[in-house]
Every structure is written in C-alpha cells, then in structure tokens.
Scaffold this motif. Structure first.
Motif, PDB file in Angstrom:
ATOM      1  N   GLN A  70       6.452  15.183 -23.102  1.00 50.18           N
ATOM      2  CA  GLN A  70       6.005  14.499 -24.307  1.00 50.18           C
ATOM      3  C   GLN A  70       6.136  15.504 -25.439  1.00 50.18           C
ATOM      4  O   GLN A  70       5.412  16.499 -25.485  1.00 50.18           O
ATOM      5  CB  GLN A  70       4.565  14.011 -24.171  1.00 50.18           C
ATOM      6  CG  GLN A  70       4.115  13.136 -25.329  1.00 50.18           C
ATOM      7  CD  GLN A  70       2.762  12.501 -25.071  1.00 50.18           C
ATOM      8  OE1 GLN A  70       2.366  12.306 -23.928  1.00 50.18           O
ATOM      9  NE2 GLN A  70       2.043  12.199 -26.138  1.00 50.18           N
ATOM     10  N   THR A  71       7.065  15.264 -26.330  1.00 49.58           N
ATOM     11  CA  THR A  71       7.410  16.242 -27.348  1.00 49.58           C
ATOM     12  C   THR A  71       6.350  16.313 -28.436  1.00 49.58           C
ATOM     13  O   THR A  71       5.465  15.450 -28.537  1.00 49.58           O
ATOM     14  CB  THR A  71       8.765  15.908 -27.982  1.00 49.58           C
ATOM     15  OG1 THR A  71       8.617  14.721 -28.797  1.00 49.58           O
ATOM     16  CG2 THR A  71       9.834  15.679 -26.928  1.00 49.58           C
ATOM     17  N   GLY A  72       6.475  17.337 -29.272  1.00 54.67           N
ATOM     18  CA  GLY A  72       5.560  17.469 -30.394  1.00 54.67           C
ATOM     19  C   GLY A  72       5.650  16.300 -31.355  1.00 54.67           C
ATOM     20  O   GLY A  72       4.673  15.972 -32.038  1.00 54.67           O
ATOM     21  N   ALA A  73       6.816  15.640 -31.411  1.00 54.48           N
ATOM     22  CA  ALA A  73       6.997  14.466 -32.265  1.00 54.48           C
ATOM     23  C   ALA A  73       6.541  13.179 -31.592  1.00 54.48           C
ATOM     24  O   ALA A  73       6.629  12.099 -32.196  1.00 54.48           O
ATOM     25  CB  ALA A  73       8.461  14.342 -32.671  1.00 54.48           C
ATOM     26  N   GLY A  74       6.082  13.268 -30.335  1.00 42.23           N
ATOM     27  CA  GLY A  74       5.570  12.081 -29.650  1.00 42.23           C
ATOM     28  C   GLY A  74       6.581  11.340 -28.809  1.00 42.23           C
ATOM     29  O   GLY A  74       6.271  10.283 -28.264  1.00 42.23           O
ATOM     30  N   GLU A  75       7.809  11.865 -28.665  1.00 43.57           N
ATOM     31  CA  GLU A  75       8.813  11.201 -27.838  1.00 43.57           C
ATOM     32  C   GLU A  75       8.546  11.493 -26.367  1.00 43.57           C
ATOM     33  O   GLU A  75       8.247  12.621 -25.974  1.00 43.57           O
ATOM     34  CB  GLU A  75      10.216  11.675 -28.205  1.00 43.57           C
ATOM     35  CG  GLU A  75      11.318  10.943 -27.446  1.00 43.57           C
ATOM     36  CD  GLU A  75      12.721  11.404 -27.809  1.00 43.57           C
ATOM     37  OE1 GLU A  75      13.685  10.710 -27.453  1.00 43.57           O
ATOM     38  OE2 GLU A  75      12.839  12.466 -28.460  1.00 43.57           O
ATOM     39  N   ALA A  76       8.655  10.449 -25.533  1.00 43.82           N
ATOM     40  CA  ALA A  76       8.455  10.587 -24.098  1.00 43.82           C
ATOM     41  C   ALA A  76       9.812  10.679 -23.408  1.00 43.82           C
ATOM     42  O   ALA A  76      10.677   9.814 -23.611  1.00 43.82           O
ATOM     43  CB  ALA A  76       7.669   9.402 -23.550  1.00 43.82           C
ATOM     44  N   LEU A  77      10.013  11.722 -22.601  1.00 43.43           N
ATOM     45  CA  LEU A  77      11.294  11.965 -21.940  1.00 43.43           C
ATOM     46  C   LEU A  77      11.085  12.045 -20.436  1.00 43.43           C
ATOM     47  O   LEU A  77      10.062  12.542 -19.954  1.00 43.43           O
ATOM     48  CB  LEU A  77      11.912  13.282 -22.423  1.00 43.43           C
ATOM     49  CG  LEU A  77      12.108  13.462 -23.923  1.00 43.43           C
ATOM     50  CD1 LEU A  77      12.662  14.853 -24.221  1.00 43.43           C
ATOM     51  CD2 LEU A  77      13.033  12.391 -24.484  1.00 43.43           C
ATOM     52  N   TRP A  78      12.077  11.550 -19.697  1.00 42.56           N
ATOM     53  CA  TRP A  78      12.090  11.671 -18.240  1.00 42.56           C
ATOM     54  C   TRP A  78      13.462  12.159 -17.800  1.00 42.56           C
ATOM     55  O   TRP A  78      14.463  11.504 -18.028  1.00 42.56           O
ATOM     56  CB  TRP A  78      11.793  10.337 -17.568  1.00 42.56           C
ATOM     57  CG  TRP A  78      11.935  10.378 -16.068  1.00 42.56           C
ATOM     58  CD1 TRP A  78      12.987   9.907 -15.337  1.00 42.56           C
ATOM     59  CD2 TRP A  78      11.010  10.916 -15.127  1.00 42.56           C
ATOM     60  NE1 TRP A  78      12.774  10.115 -14.005  1.00 42.56           N
ATOM     61  CE2 TRP A  78      11.566  10.735 -13.845  1.00 42.56           C
ATOM     62  CE3 TRP A  78       9.769  11.534 -15.240  1.00 42.56           C
ATOM     63  CZ2 TRP A  78      10.920  11.152 -12.680  1.00 42.56           C
ATOM     64  CZ3 TRP A  78       9.115  11.950 -14.089  1.00 42.56           C
ATOM     65  CH2 TRP A  78       9.689  11.753 -12.828  1.00 42.56           C
ATOM     66  N   ARG A  79      13.483  13.343 -17.197  1.00 47.50           N
ATOM     67  CA  ARG A  79      14.731  13.927 -16.709  1.00 47.50           C
ATOM     68  C   ARG A  79      14.659  14.018 -15.185  1.00 47.50           C
ATOM     69  O   ARG A  79      13.868  14.783 -14.638  1.00 47.50           O
ATOM     70  CB  ARG A  79      14.926  15.312 -17.328  1.00 47.50           C
ATOM     71  CG  ARG A  79      15.977  16.204 -16.696  1.00 47.50           C
ATOM     72  CD  ARG A  79      17.395  15.626 -16.725  1.00 47.50           C
ATOM     73  NE  ARG A  79      18.365  16.697 -16.655  1.00 47.50           N
ATOM     74  CZ  ARG A  79      18.716  17.350 -15.531  1.00 47.50           C
ATOM     75  NH1 ARG A  79      18.166  17.014 -14.375  1.00 47.50           N
ATOM     76  NH2 ARG A  79      19.597  18.326 -15.570  1.00 47.50           N
ATOM     77  N   GLY A  80      15.441  13.166 -14.502  1.00 44.55           N
ATOM     78  CA  GLY A  80      15.455  13.201 -13.046  1.00 44.55           C
ATOM     79  C   GLY A  80      16.018  14.516 -12.531  1.00 44.55           C
ATOM     80  O   GLY A  80      16.966  15.069 -13.099  1.00 44.55           O
ATOM     81  N   LEU A  81      15.433  15.016 -11.433  1.00 38.84           N
ATOM     82  CA  LEU A  81      15.889  16.281 -10.860  1.00 38.84           C
ATOM     83  C   LEU A  81      17.109  16.054  -9.983  1.00 38.84           C
ATOM     84  O   LEU A  81      17.389  14.951  -9.526  1.00 38.84           O
ATOM     85  CB  LEU A  81      14.766  16.921 -10.049  1.00 38.84           C
ATOM     86  CG  LEU A  81      13.483  17.253 -10.810  1.00 38.84           C
ATOM     87  CD1 LEU A  81      12.452  17.852  -9.866  1.00 38.84           C
ATOM     88  CD2 LEU A  81      13.763  18.197 -11.974  1.00 38.84           C
ATOM     89  N   GLU A  86      10.058   5.291 -22.151  1.00 39.34           N
ATOM     90  CA  GLU A  86      10.429   6.698 -22.231  1.00 39.34           C
ATOM     91  C   GLU A  86      11.948   6.795 -22.167  1.00 39.34           C
ATOM     92  O   GLU A  86      12.632   5.861 -21.730  1.00 39.34           O
ATOM     93  CB  GLU A  86       9.769   7.488 -21.107  1.00 39.34           C
ATOM     94  CG  GLU A  86      10.161   7.046 -19.715  1.00 39.34           C
ATOM     95  CD  GLU A  86       9.362   7.765 -18.641  1.00 39.34           C
ATOM     96  OE1 GLU A  86       8.506   8.600 -18.973  1.00 39.34           O
ATOM     97  OE2 GLU A  86       9.586   7.487 -17.447  1.00 39.34           O
ATOM     98  N   THR A  87      12.471   7.899 -22.623  1.00 37.44           N
ATOM     99  CA  THR A  87      13.919   8.102 -22.637  1.00 37.44           C
ATOM    100  C   THR A  87      14.350   8.768 -21.340  1.00 37.44           C
ATOM    101  O   THR A  87      13.856   9.844 -20.985  1.00 37.44           O
ATOM    102  CB  THR A  87      14.333   8.975 -23.834  1.00 37.44           C
ATOM    103  OG1 THR A  87      13.935   8.319 -25.046  1.00 37.44           O
ATOM    104  CG2 THR A  87      15.832   9.192 -23.856  1.00 37.44           C
ATOM    105  N   TRP A  88      15.251   8.105 -20.627  1.00 34.68           N
ATOM    106  CA  TRP A  88      15.793   8.635 -19.378  1.00 34.68           C
ATOM    107  C   TRP A  88      16.964   9.553 -19.677  1.00 34.68           C
ATOM    108  O   TRP A  88      17.839   9.223 -20.489  1.00 34.68           O
ATOM    109  CB  TRP A  88      16.231   7.481 -18.482  1.00 34.68           C
ATOM    110  CG  TRP A  88      17.035   7.905 -17.285  1.00 34.68           C
ATOM    111  CD1 TRP A  88      16.554   8.359 -16.095  1.00 34.68           C
ATOM    112  CD2 TRP A  88      18.464   7.898 -17.157  1.00 34.68           C
ATOM    113  NE1 TRP A  88      17.589   8.642 -15.225  1.00 34.68           N
ATOM    114  CE2 TRP A  88      18.773   8.376 -15.857  1.00 34.68           C
ATOM    115  CE3 TRP A  88      19.512   7.546 -18.022  1.00 34.68           C
ATOM    116  CZ2 TRP A  88      20.095   8.487 -15.406  1.00 34.68           C
ATOM    117  CZ3 TRP A  88      20.817   7.678 -17.573  1.00 34.68           C
ATOM    118  CH2 TRP A  88      21.098   8.133 -16.269  1.00 34.68           C
TER     119      TRP A  88
END
Length: 519
Positions: free
Chosen positions: A305-316, A511-513
């Motif tokens: 969750q970035t400082g700008a409020g964007e939610a990110l999901w990065r699969g391993l 969230e952004t994949w």
C-alpha cells in the motif's frame, strides 16, 4: 563455573533470585546522594542504554563470534540436534502467569554464541550457558551426553511461549535463532516465513553480509501484562544496531519494533524490515515442476500500500535467474509477504500444511521518506531453501558515524489488515496458450463483492509485447470476477504486466496486479 554450581544458580534465577546487579555505569555513588537519603535505586534498563552499547560497539573493529562446539554439541546432524531440549523446570520466567522462555542449545548450524539476559525490576541478570539446563533424548544419545568439556559456547537463541491456541498449554509464538533471523506465529498458524534484523547487500554481486544478534535482554513482564519486551544488539562488519521488540501474541501477533543503526561505513544497500520466505511453484508460476501438489510456497505474493494510497499485488515466482524488482515510493503505508491461499485443497500437503503458514505485514511509523520496496527472487529447485526476500531500501544512504532510527509494526497473521475497500486478487493461473505456442494465457480472479450488479472496466498493459483477447466474466458460484487475457511477447525477453479493475472514470476498484514475464 561448575555444572552443579550453575544448576543451583539457575534454579535460584527461575525462583526470582539475582545473578548479577545492574552494570556499574547505571549506579550512583553514595557521595552523590543528598544527606538523609538511603542508597540510590539503579537506573532502569531501557532502549537508550542498549543504543549506547551498540554505538560503542560500532567504534570497534568487528570480530565475528564463533563458538567452539565440543563434546555432545560437536558434529550434530538435524535429528541429534533436535534431541537436545531445554528443561522447562528451569524456565527463567517461571512463576509468570502468561509467558515462558526456552533457551536454545548450540550445535548443528548454530555456532555463533548469543548472550541472553533477563531484566527483572530494571536490573539485568545474565543467563550463562550450561548444559545442565538441557535434556538429551536417549534415542539420539544412547550413551548419555558428553558434558565433561563444554568449551567456549553460548546459547544459540531462545523461544517464547504463551497460551496461544489451547487452554492450559503454552505454545511457542516467537523464536530468535540464527544470524538476525526470527519467526513468529499467530493463533491457528504454523511457522513459515522469517523476519530479519537487517538485510545488507542482499542480491549483490559482491556477496551478502549477514549481521548477527549477539546480545538479548528479555524484560520480565508485570503480572497480567500481555506484551513482552525484548532488547537486542545486532552486529556486523558494516553496522551495529540496537533493537526493541514489543511482542503481543494472539489472533494477530504484533511485533512493534524500534531500531537505531550505527554504521561503521557508508551503506547504500541496507534493507529495513526485511522478510525472507520460500516460493517454489503455484498455478501461476510452475515451470518444469513434476510434483503431485498444486502449489508449494510459504507465501504467494508481495502486497503493498503506497504512500499515495495505491494497493499493489505482485505474485511471487521462482525464476530461472535471480530477479530484483524495485517499487519506488515515499512514506509507504505498508508492505509484506502474504499467503492468500488459505485452504488445504490449494496445496494437498498433509505434512507441511502450507495453508496454515502466516503472512507478515510491515506498517512504518513516522516519516520514512523516499526509497523503494525491493523484492528479490532467487531460483530454487525444491522447498528446502528460502529464496524470497523483501525489504524497504531508503534512498538516503546510511552514513558512517551517524545514528539512524526506524520504527515499524510487524504483524503476523493469516492475512494482513486491509482498510481499503478494493477487490483483491484471489488467485492467478497461467499457462501456454492453446492457440499459439509462444503466447501466454493469464487468468486473474478478483473478489466478486463489489461487482454483483455492474461489471467494471479493466486496464491491462505490458511494458513490452502485446496484450490480446482480454475479457472479464462473472463466476457467481466461485464468488469471483475473472479477468483473462493473452500475452504475445514477440521477440522481447522481459516484460512487466499490469492489470486493474476500474470505474468508467478510471478510478481503481481493485488492487493492481503485477507480474514479470521472462523468456
């Protein structure tokens, strides 16, 4: 100290006695006291005293401590090492209503001595190593232990216990052992990923530097207190540091952390709040794996969750070559390694029980400034080695001789807390397209909750190559919304893929994949 003598001292310690008074620098001489007053009370042991010790340590040339493993502690394999256990009747916190401590033996891969102290009523009491405080499994030591010579050894670490899962049973909830590694669990979870004090030059061609926790102070909790405080000193060739861990076990085991860093040299590659995990394969990343299980991993994604409020999901993934990914940010709100696959069917592993492995979430406190969340993925061919590392890398380097403090909350739980009303990625599948051999198919399932009446828009992009045949579809029986597409790489060898669900104005509803495709 002879074995019998120390056994008596250890028994006295468990019963509430003292082995050593507070260090001399914490005392005040009688000449400094006002007339008519009695002897002064010693200054209570606190974080700044540990920081002062770490600062002084940083002015000295670093020498790595190594134990002389002899007798029954030499040449131990895995099973024989596990056959050595701490005597619970000598628990330094005996009499506590909520917490207990097991001290851990040297041996096997644990050859660096750790000094462990108990802080009671503000006074430090060292707990020297003595094998009489240990039990030896007769099945592993049929002739009994050889304790005639104990050599220059210390403890290798410790674990703490509390009433976590079952009434009347003290389960372990945190263990500090090996370099700067520690692991924690919450109610209903099993040990999985590890946290670390610092990550120094991880993934660097110059080789990684592994700092050590060399000293611990366990503060005896007050009656009824549900949080235990632990101080520690970390040391390495490049930096010394002081740590304070306030650990509250439960449905979420919270580790509130304060670290003060004292660099011996200028450092640009020092990771703050590092996490280490294992990822071998999943339905989204399964190259040349011949295994009966659908997946094998401690965690399946990096959530941010970035400082700008964007939610990110990065699969391993477990790549063919080491991969380093950087996500630049300013004052991140949170990041961590997460295990979203929470059902047995996702793994079909009745021994490892990967669906019960915890997630770990880092929530910075204060201003962390500019930097990046860094993710390192290392090739692996089995499940026995950790190959995933994540941490915060400050843009401003650590400067020799200058103190630098960081504070953060680290929560261990099945899933991290989430305050954003966005659809999450539930699972991802990937495979070769049935139409074109060089094309890759991706299927991303999001939570359905927000989209039962109106389907959202979607945005799918690739930094290189081409996205084709993208569409979304409701899966009401699975309570999911599926976004599917194909990726045509062409002649590129690497591409960053990105997908997000949006409203008609482009506002994110999920969230952004993110993922990285490589040839």
């Amino acid at each position: 100290m002879k074995r019998r003598q120390f056994l008596n001292a250890a028994t006295a310690l468990a019963a509430g006695g003292s082995l050593m008074a507070v260090p001399a620098q914490a005392q005040t001489s009688a000449d400094e006291q006002p007339a008519g007053f009695g002897p002064p009370a010693p200054a209570p042991f606190d974080f700044e005293q540990v920081a002062a010790l770490a600062a002084e340590r940083s002015t000295r040339v670093y020498v790595q401590p190594i134990s002389e493993l002899v007798g029954s502690f030499a040449d131990l394999d895995y099973d024989r090492y596990r056959g050595i256990r701490f005597r619970r009747d000598l628990d330094p916190l005996a009499g506590q209503d909520l917490f207990g401590v097991d001290l851990l033996s040297p041996g096997s891969i644990f050859y660096e001595p750790v000094q462990i102290n108990l802080v009671r009523d503000g006074i430090t009491r060292p707990i020297p190593f003595d094998p009489a405080m240990l039990e030896f499994d007769p099945a592993q030591f049929p002739d009994g232990p050889d304790l005639e010579t104990i050599g220059n050894m210390g403890w290798s670490g410790f674990r703490m216990r509390t009433f976590l899962n079952r009434p009347g049973i003290m389960d372990e909830f945190v263990v500090f052992q090996g370099a700067s590694y520690f692991r924690a669990v919450a109610r209903g979870t099993l040990y999985g990923l590890s946290a670390r004090g610092l990550a120094i030059k991880t993934g660097s061609p110059d080789g990684e530097e592994f700092p050590l926790f060399t000293d611990f102070w366990i503060v005896e909790p007050e009656p009824g207190q549900t949080t235990v405080r632990i101080y520690a000193i970390l040391d390495s060739r490049s930096v010394a540091a002081a740590f304070q861990f306030d650990i509250s076990p439960g449905a979420v085991t919270m580790v509130r952390t304060h670290v003060a860093l004292f660099p011996r040299t200028d450092l640009r590659e020092t990771g703050i709040a590092p996490l280490t995990s294992m990822f071998w394969f999943s339905p989204a990343s399964r190259r040349e794996v011949d295994d009966y299980r659908p997946a094998c991993h401690d965690n399946d994604g990096l959530q941010m969750q970035t400082g700008a409020g964007e939610a990110l999901w990065r699969g391993l993934m477990a790549p063919r070559k080491i991969q380093i990914s950087s996500f630049t940010d300013r004052n991140p709100q949170g990041f961590g390694l997460v295990q979203r696959a929470r059902d047995f069917e996702s793994f079909q592993d009745a021994e490892a029980m990967y669906h019960l492995r915890p997630s770990a979430w880092i929530q910075p406190e204060g201003d962390w400034g500019e930097g990046e969340v860094r993710l390192i993925e290392i090739p692996v061919e089995n499940e026995f080695n950790d190959n995933i590392v994540s941490y915060w890398l400050p843009e401003e380097p650590l400067v020799r001789g200058e103190r630098r403090d960081f504070r953060y909350r680290m929560s261990f739980a099945a899933l991290p807390p989430s305050e954003l009303p966005l659809a999450k990625v539930r699972q991802v599948r990937s495979g070769r397209s049935i139409n074109v051999e060089t094309t890759r198919s991706y299927v991303i399932d999001f939570d359905l909750g927000l989209f039962r009446e109106t389907l959202p828009n979607y945005q799918v992009s690739a930094s290189e190559g081409r996205i084709v045949h993208a569409y979304i579809k409701l899966l009401p029986e699975q309570n999911a919304l599926r976004l599917a597409f194909e990726f045509e790489p062409g002649r590129v060898v690497l591409s960053e893929l990105r997908a997000v669900l949006t409203d008609p104005d482009g506002l994110a509803l999920s969230e952004t994949w993110l993922t990285r495709w490589t040839a």
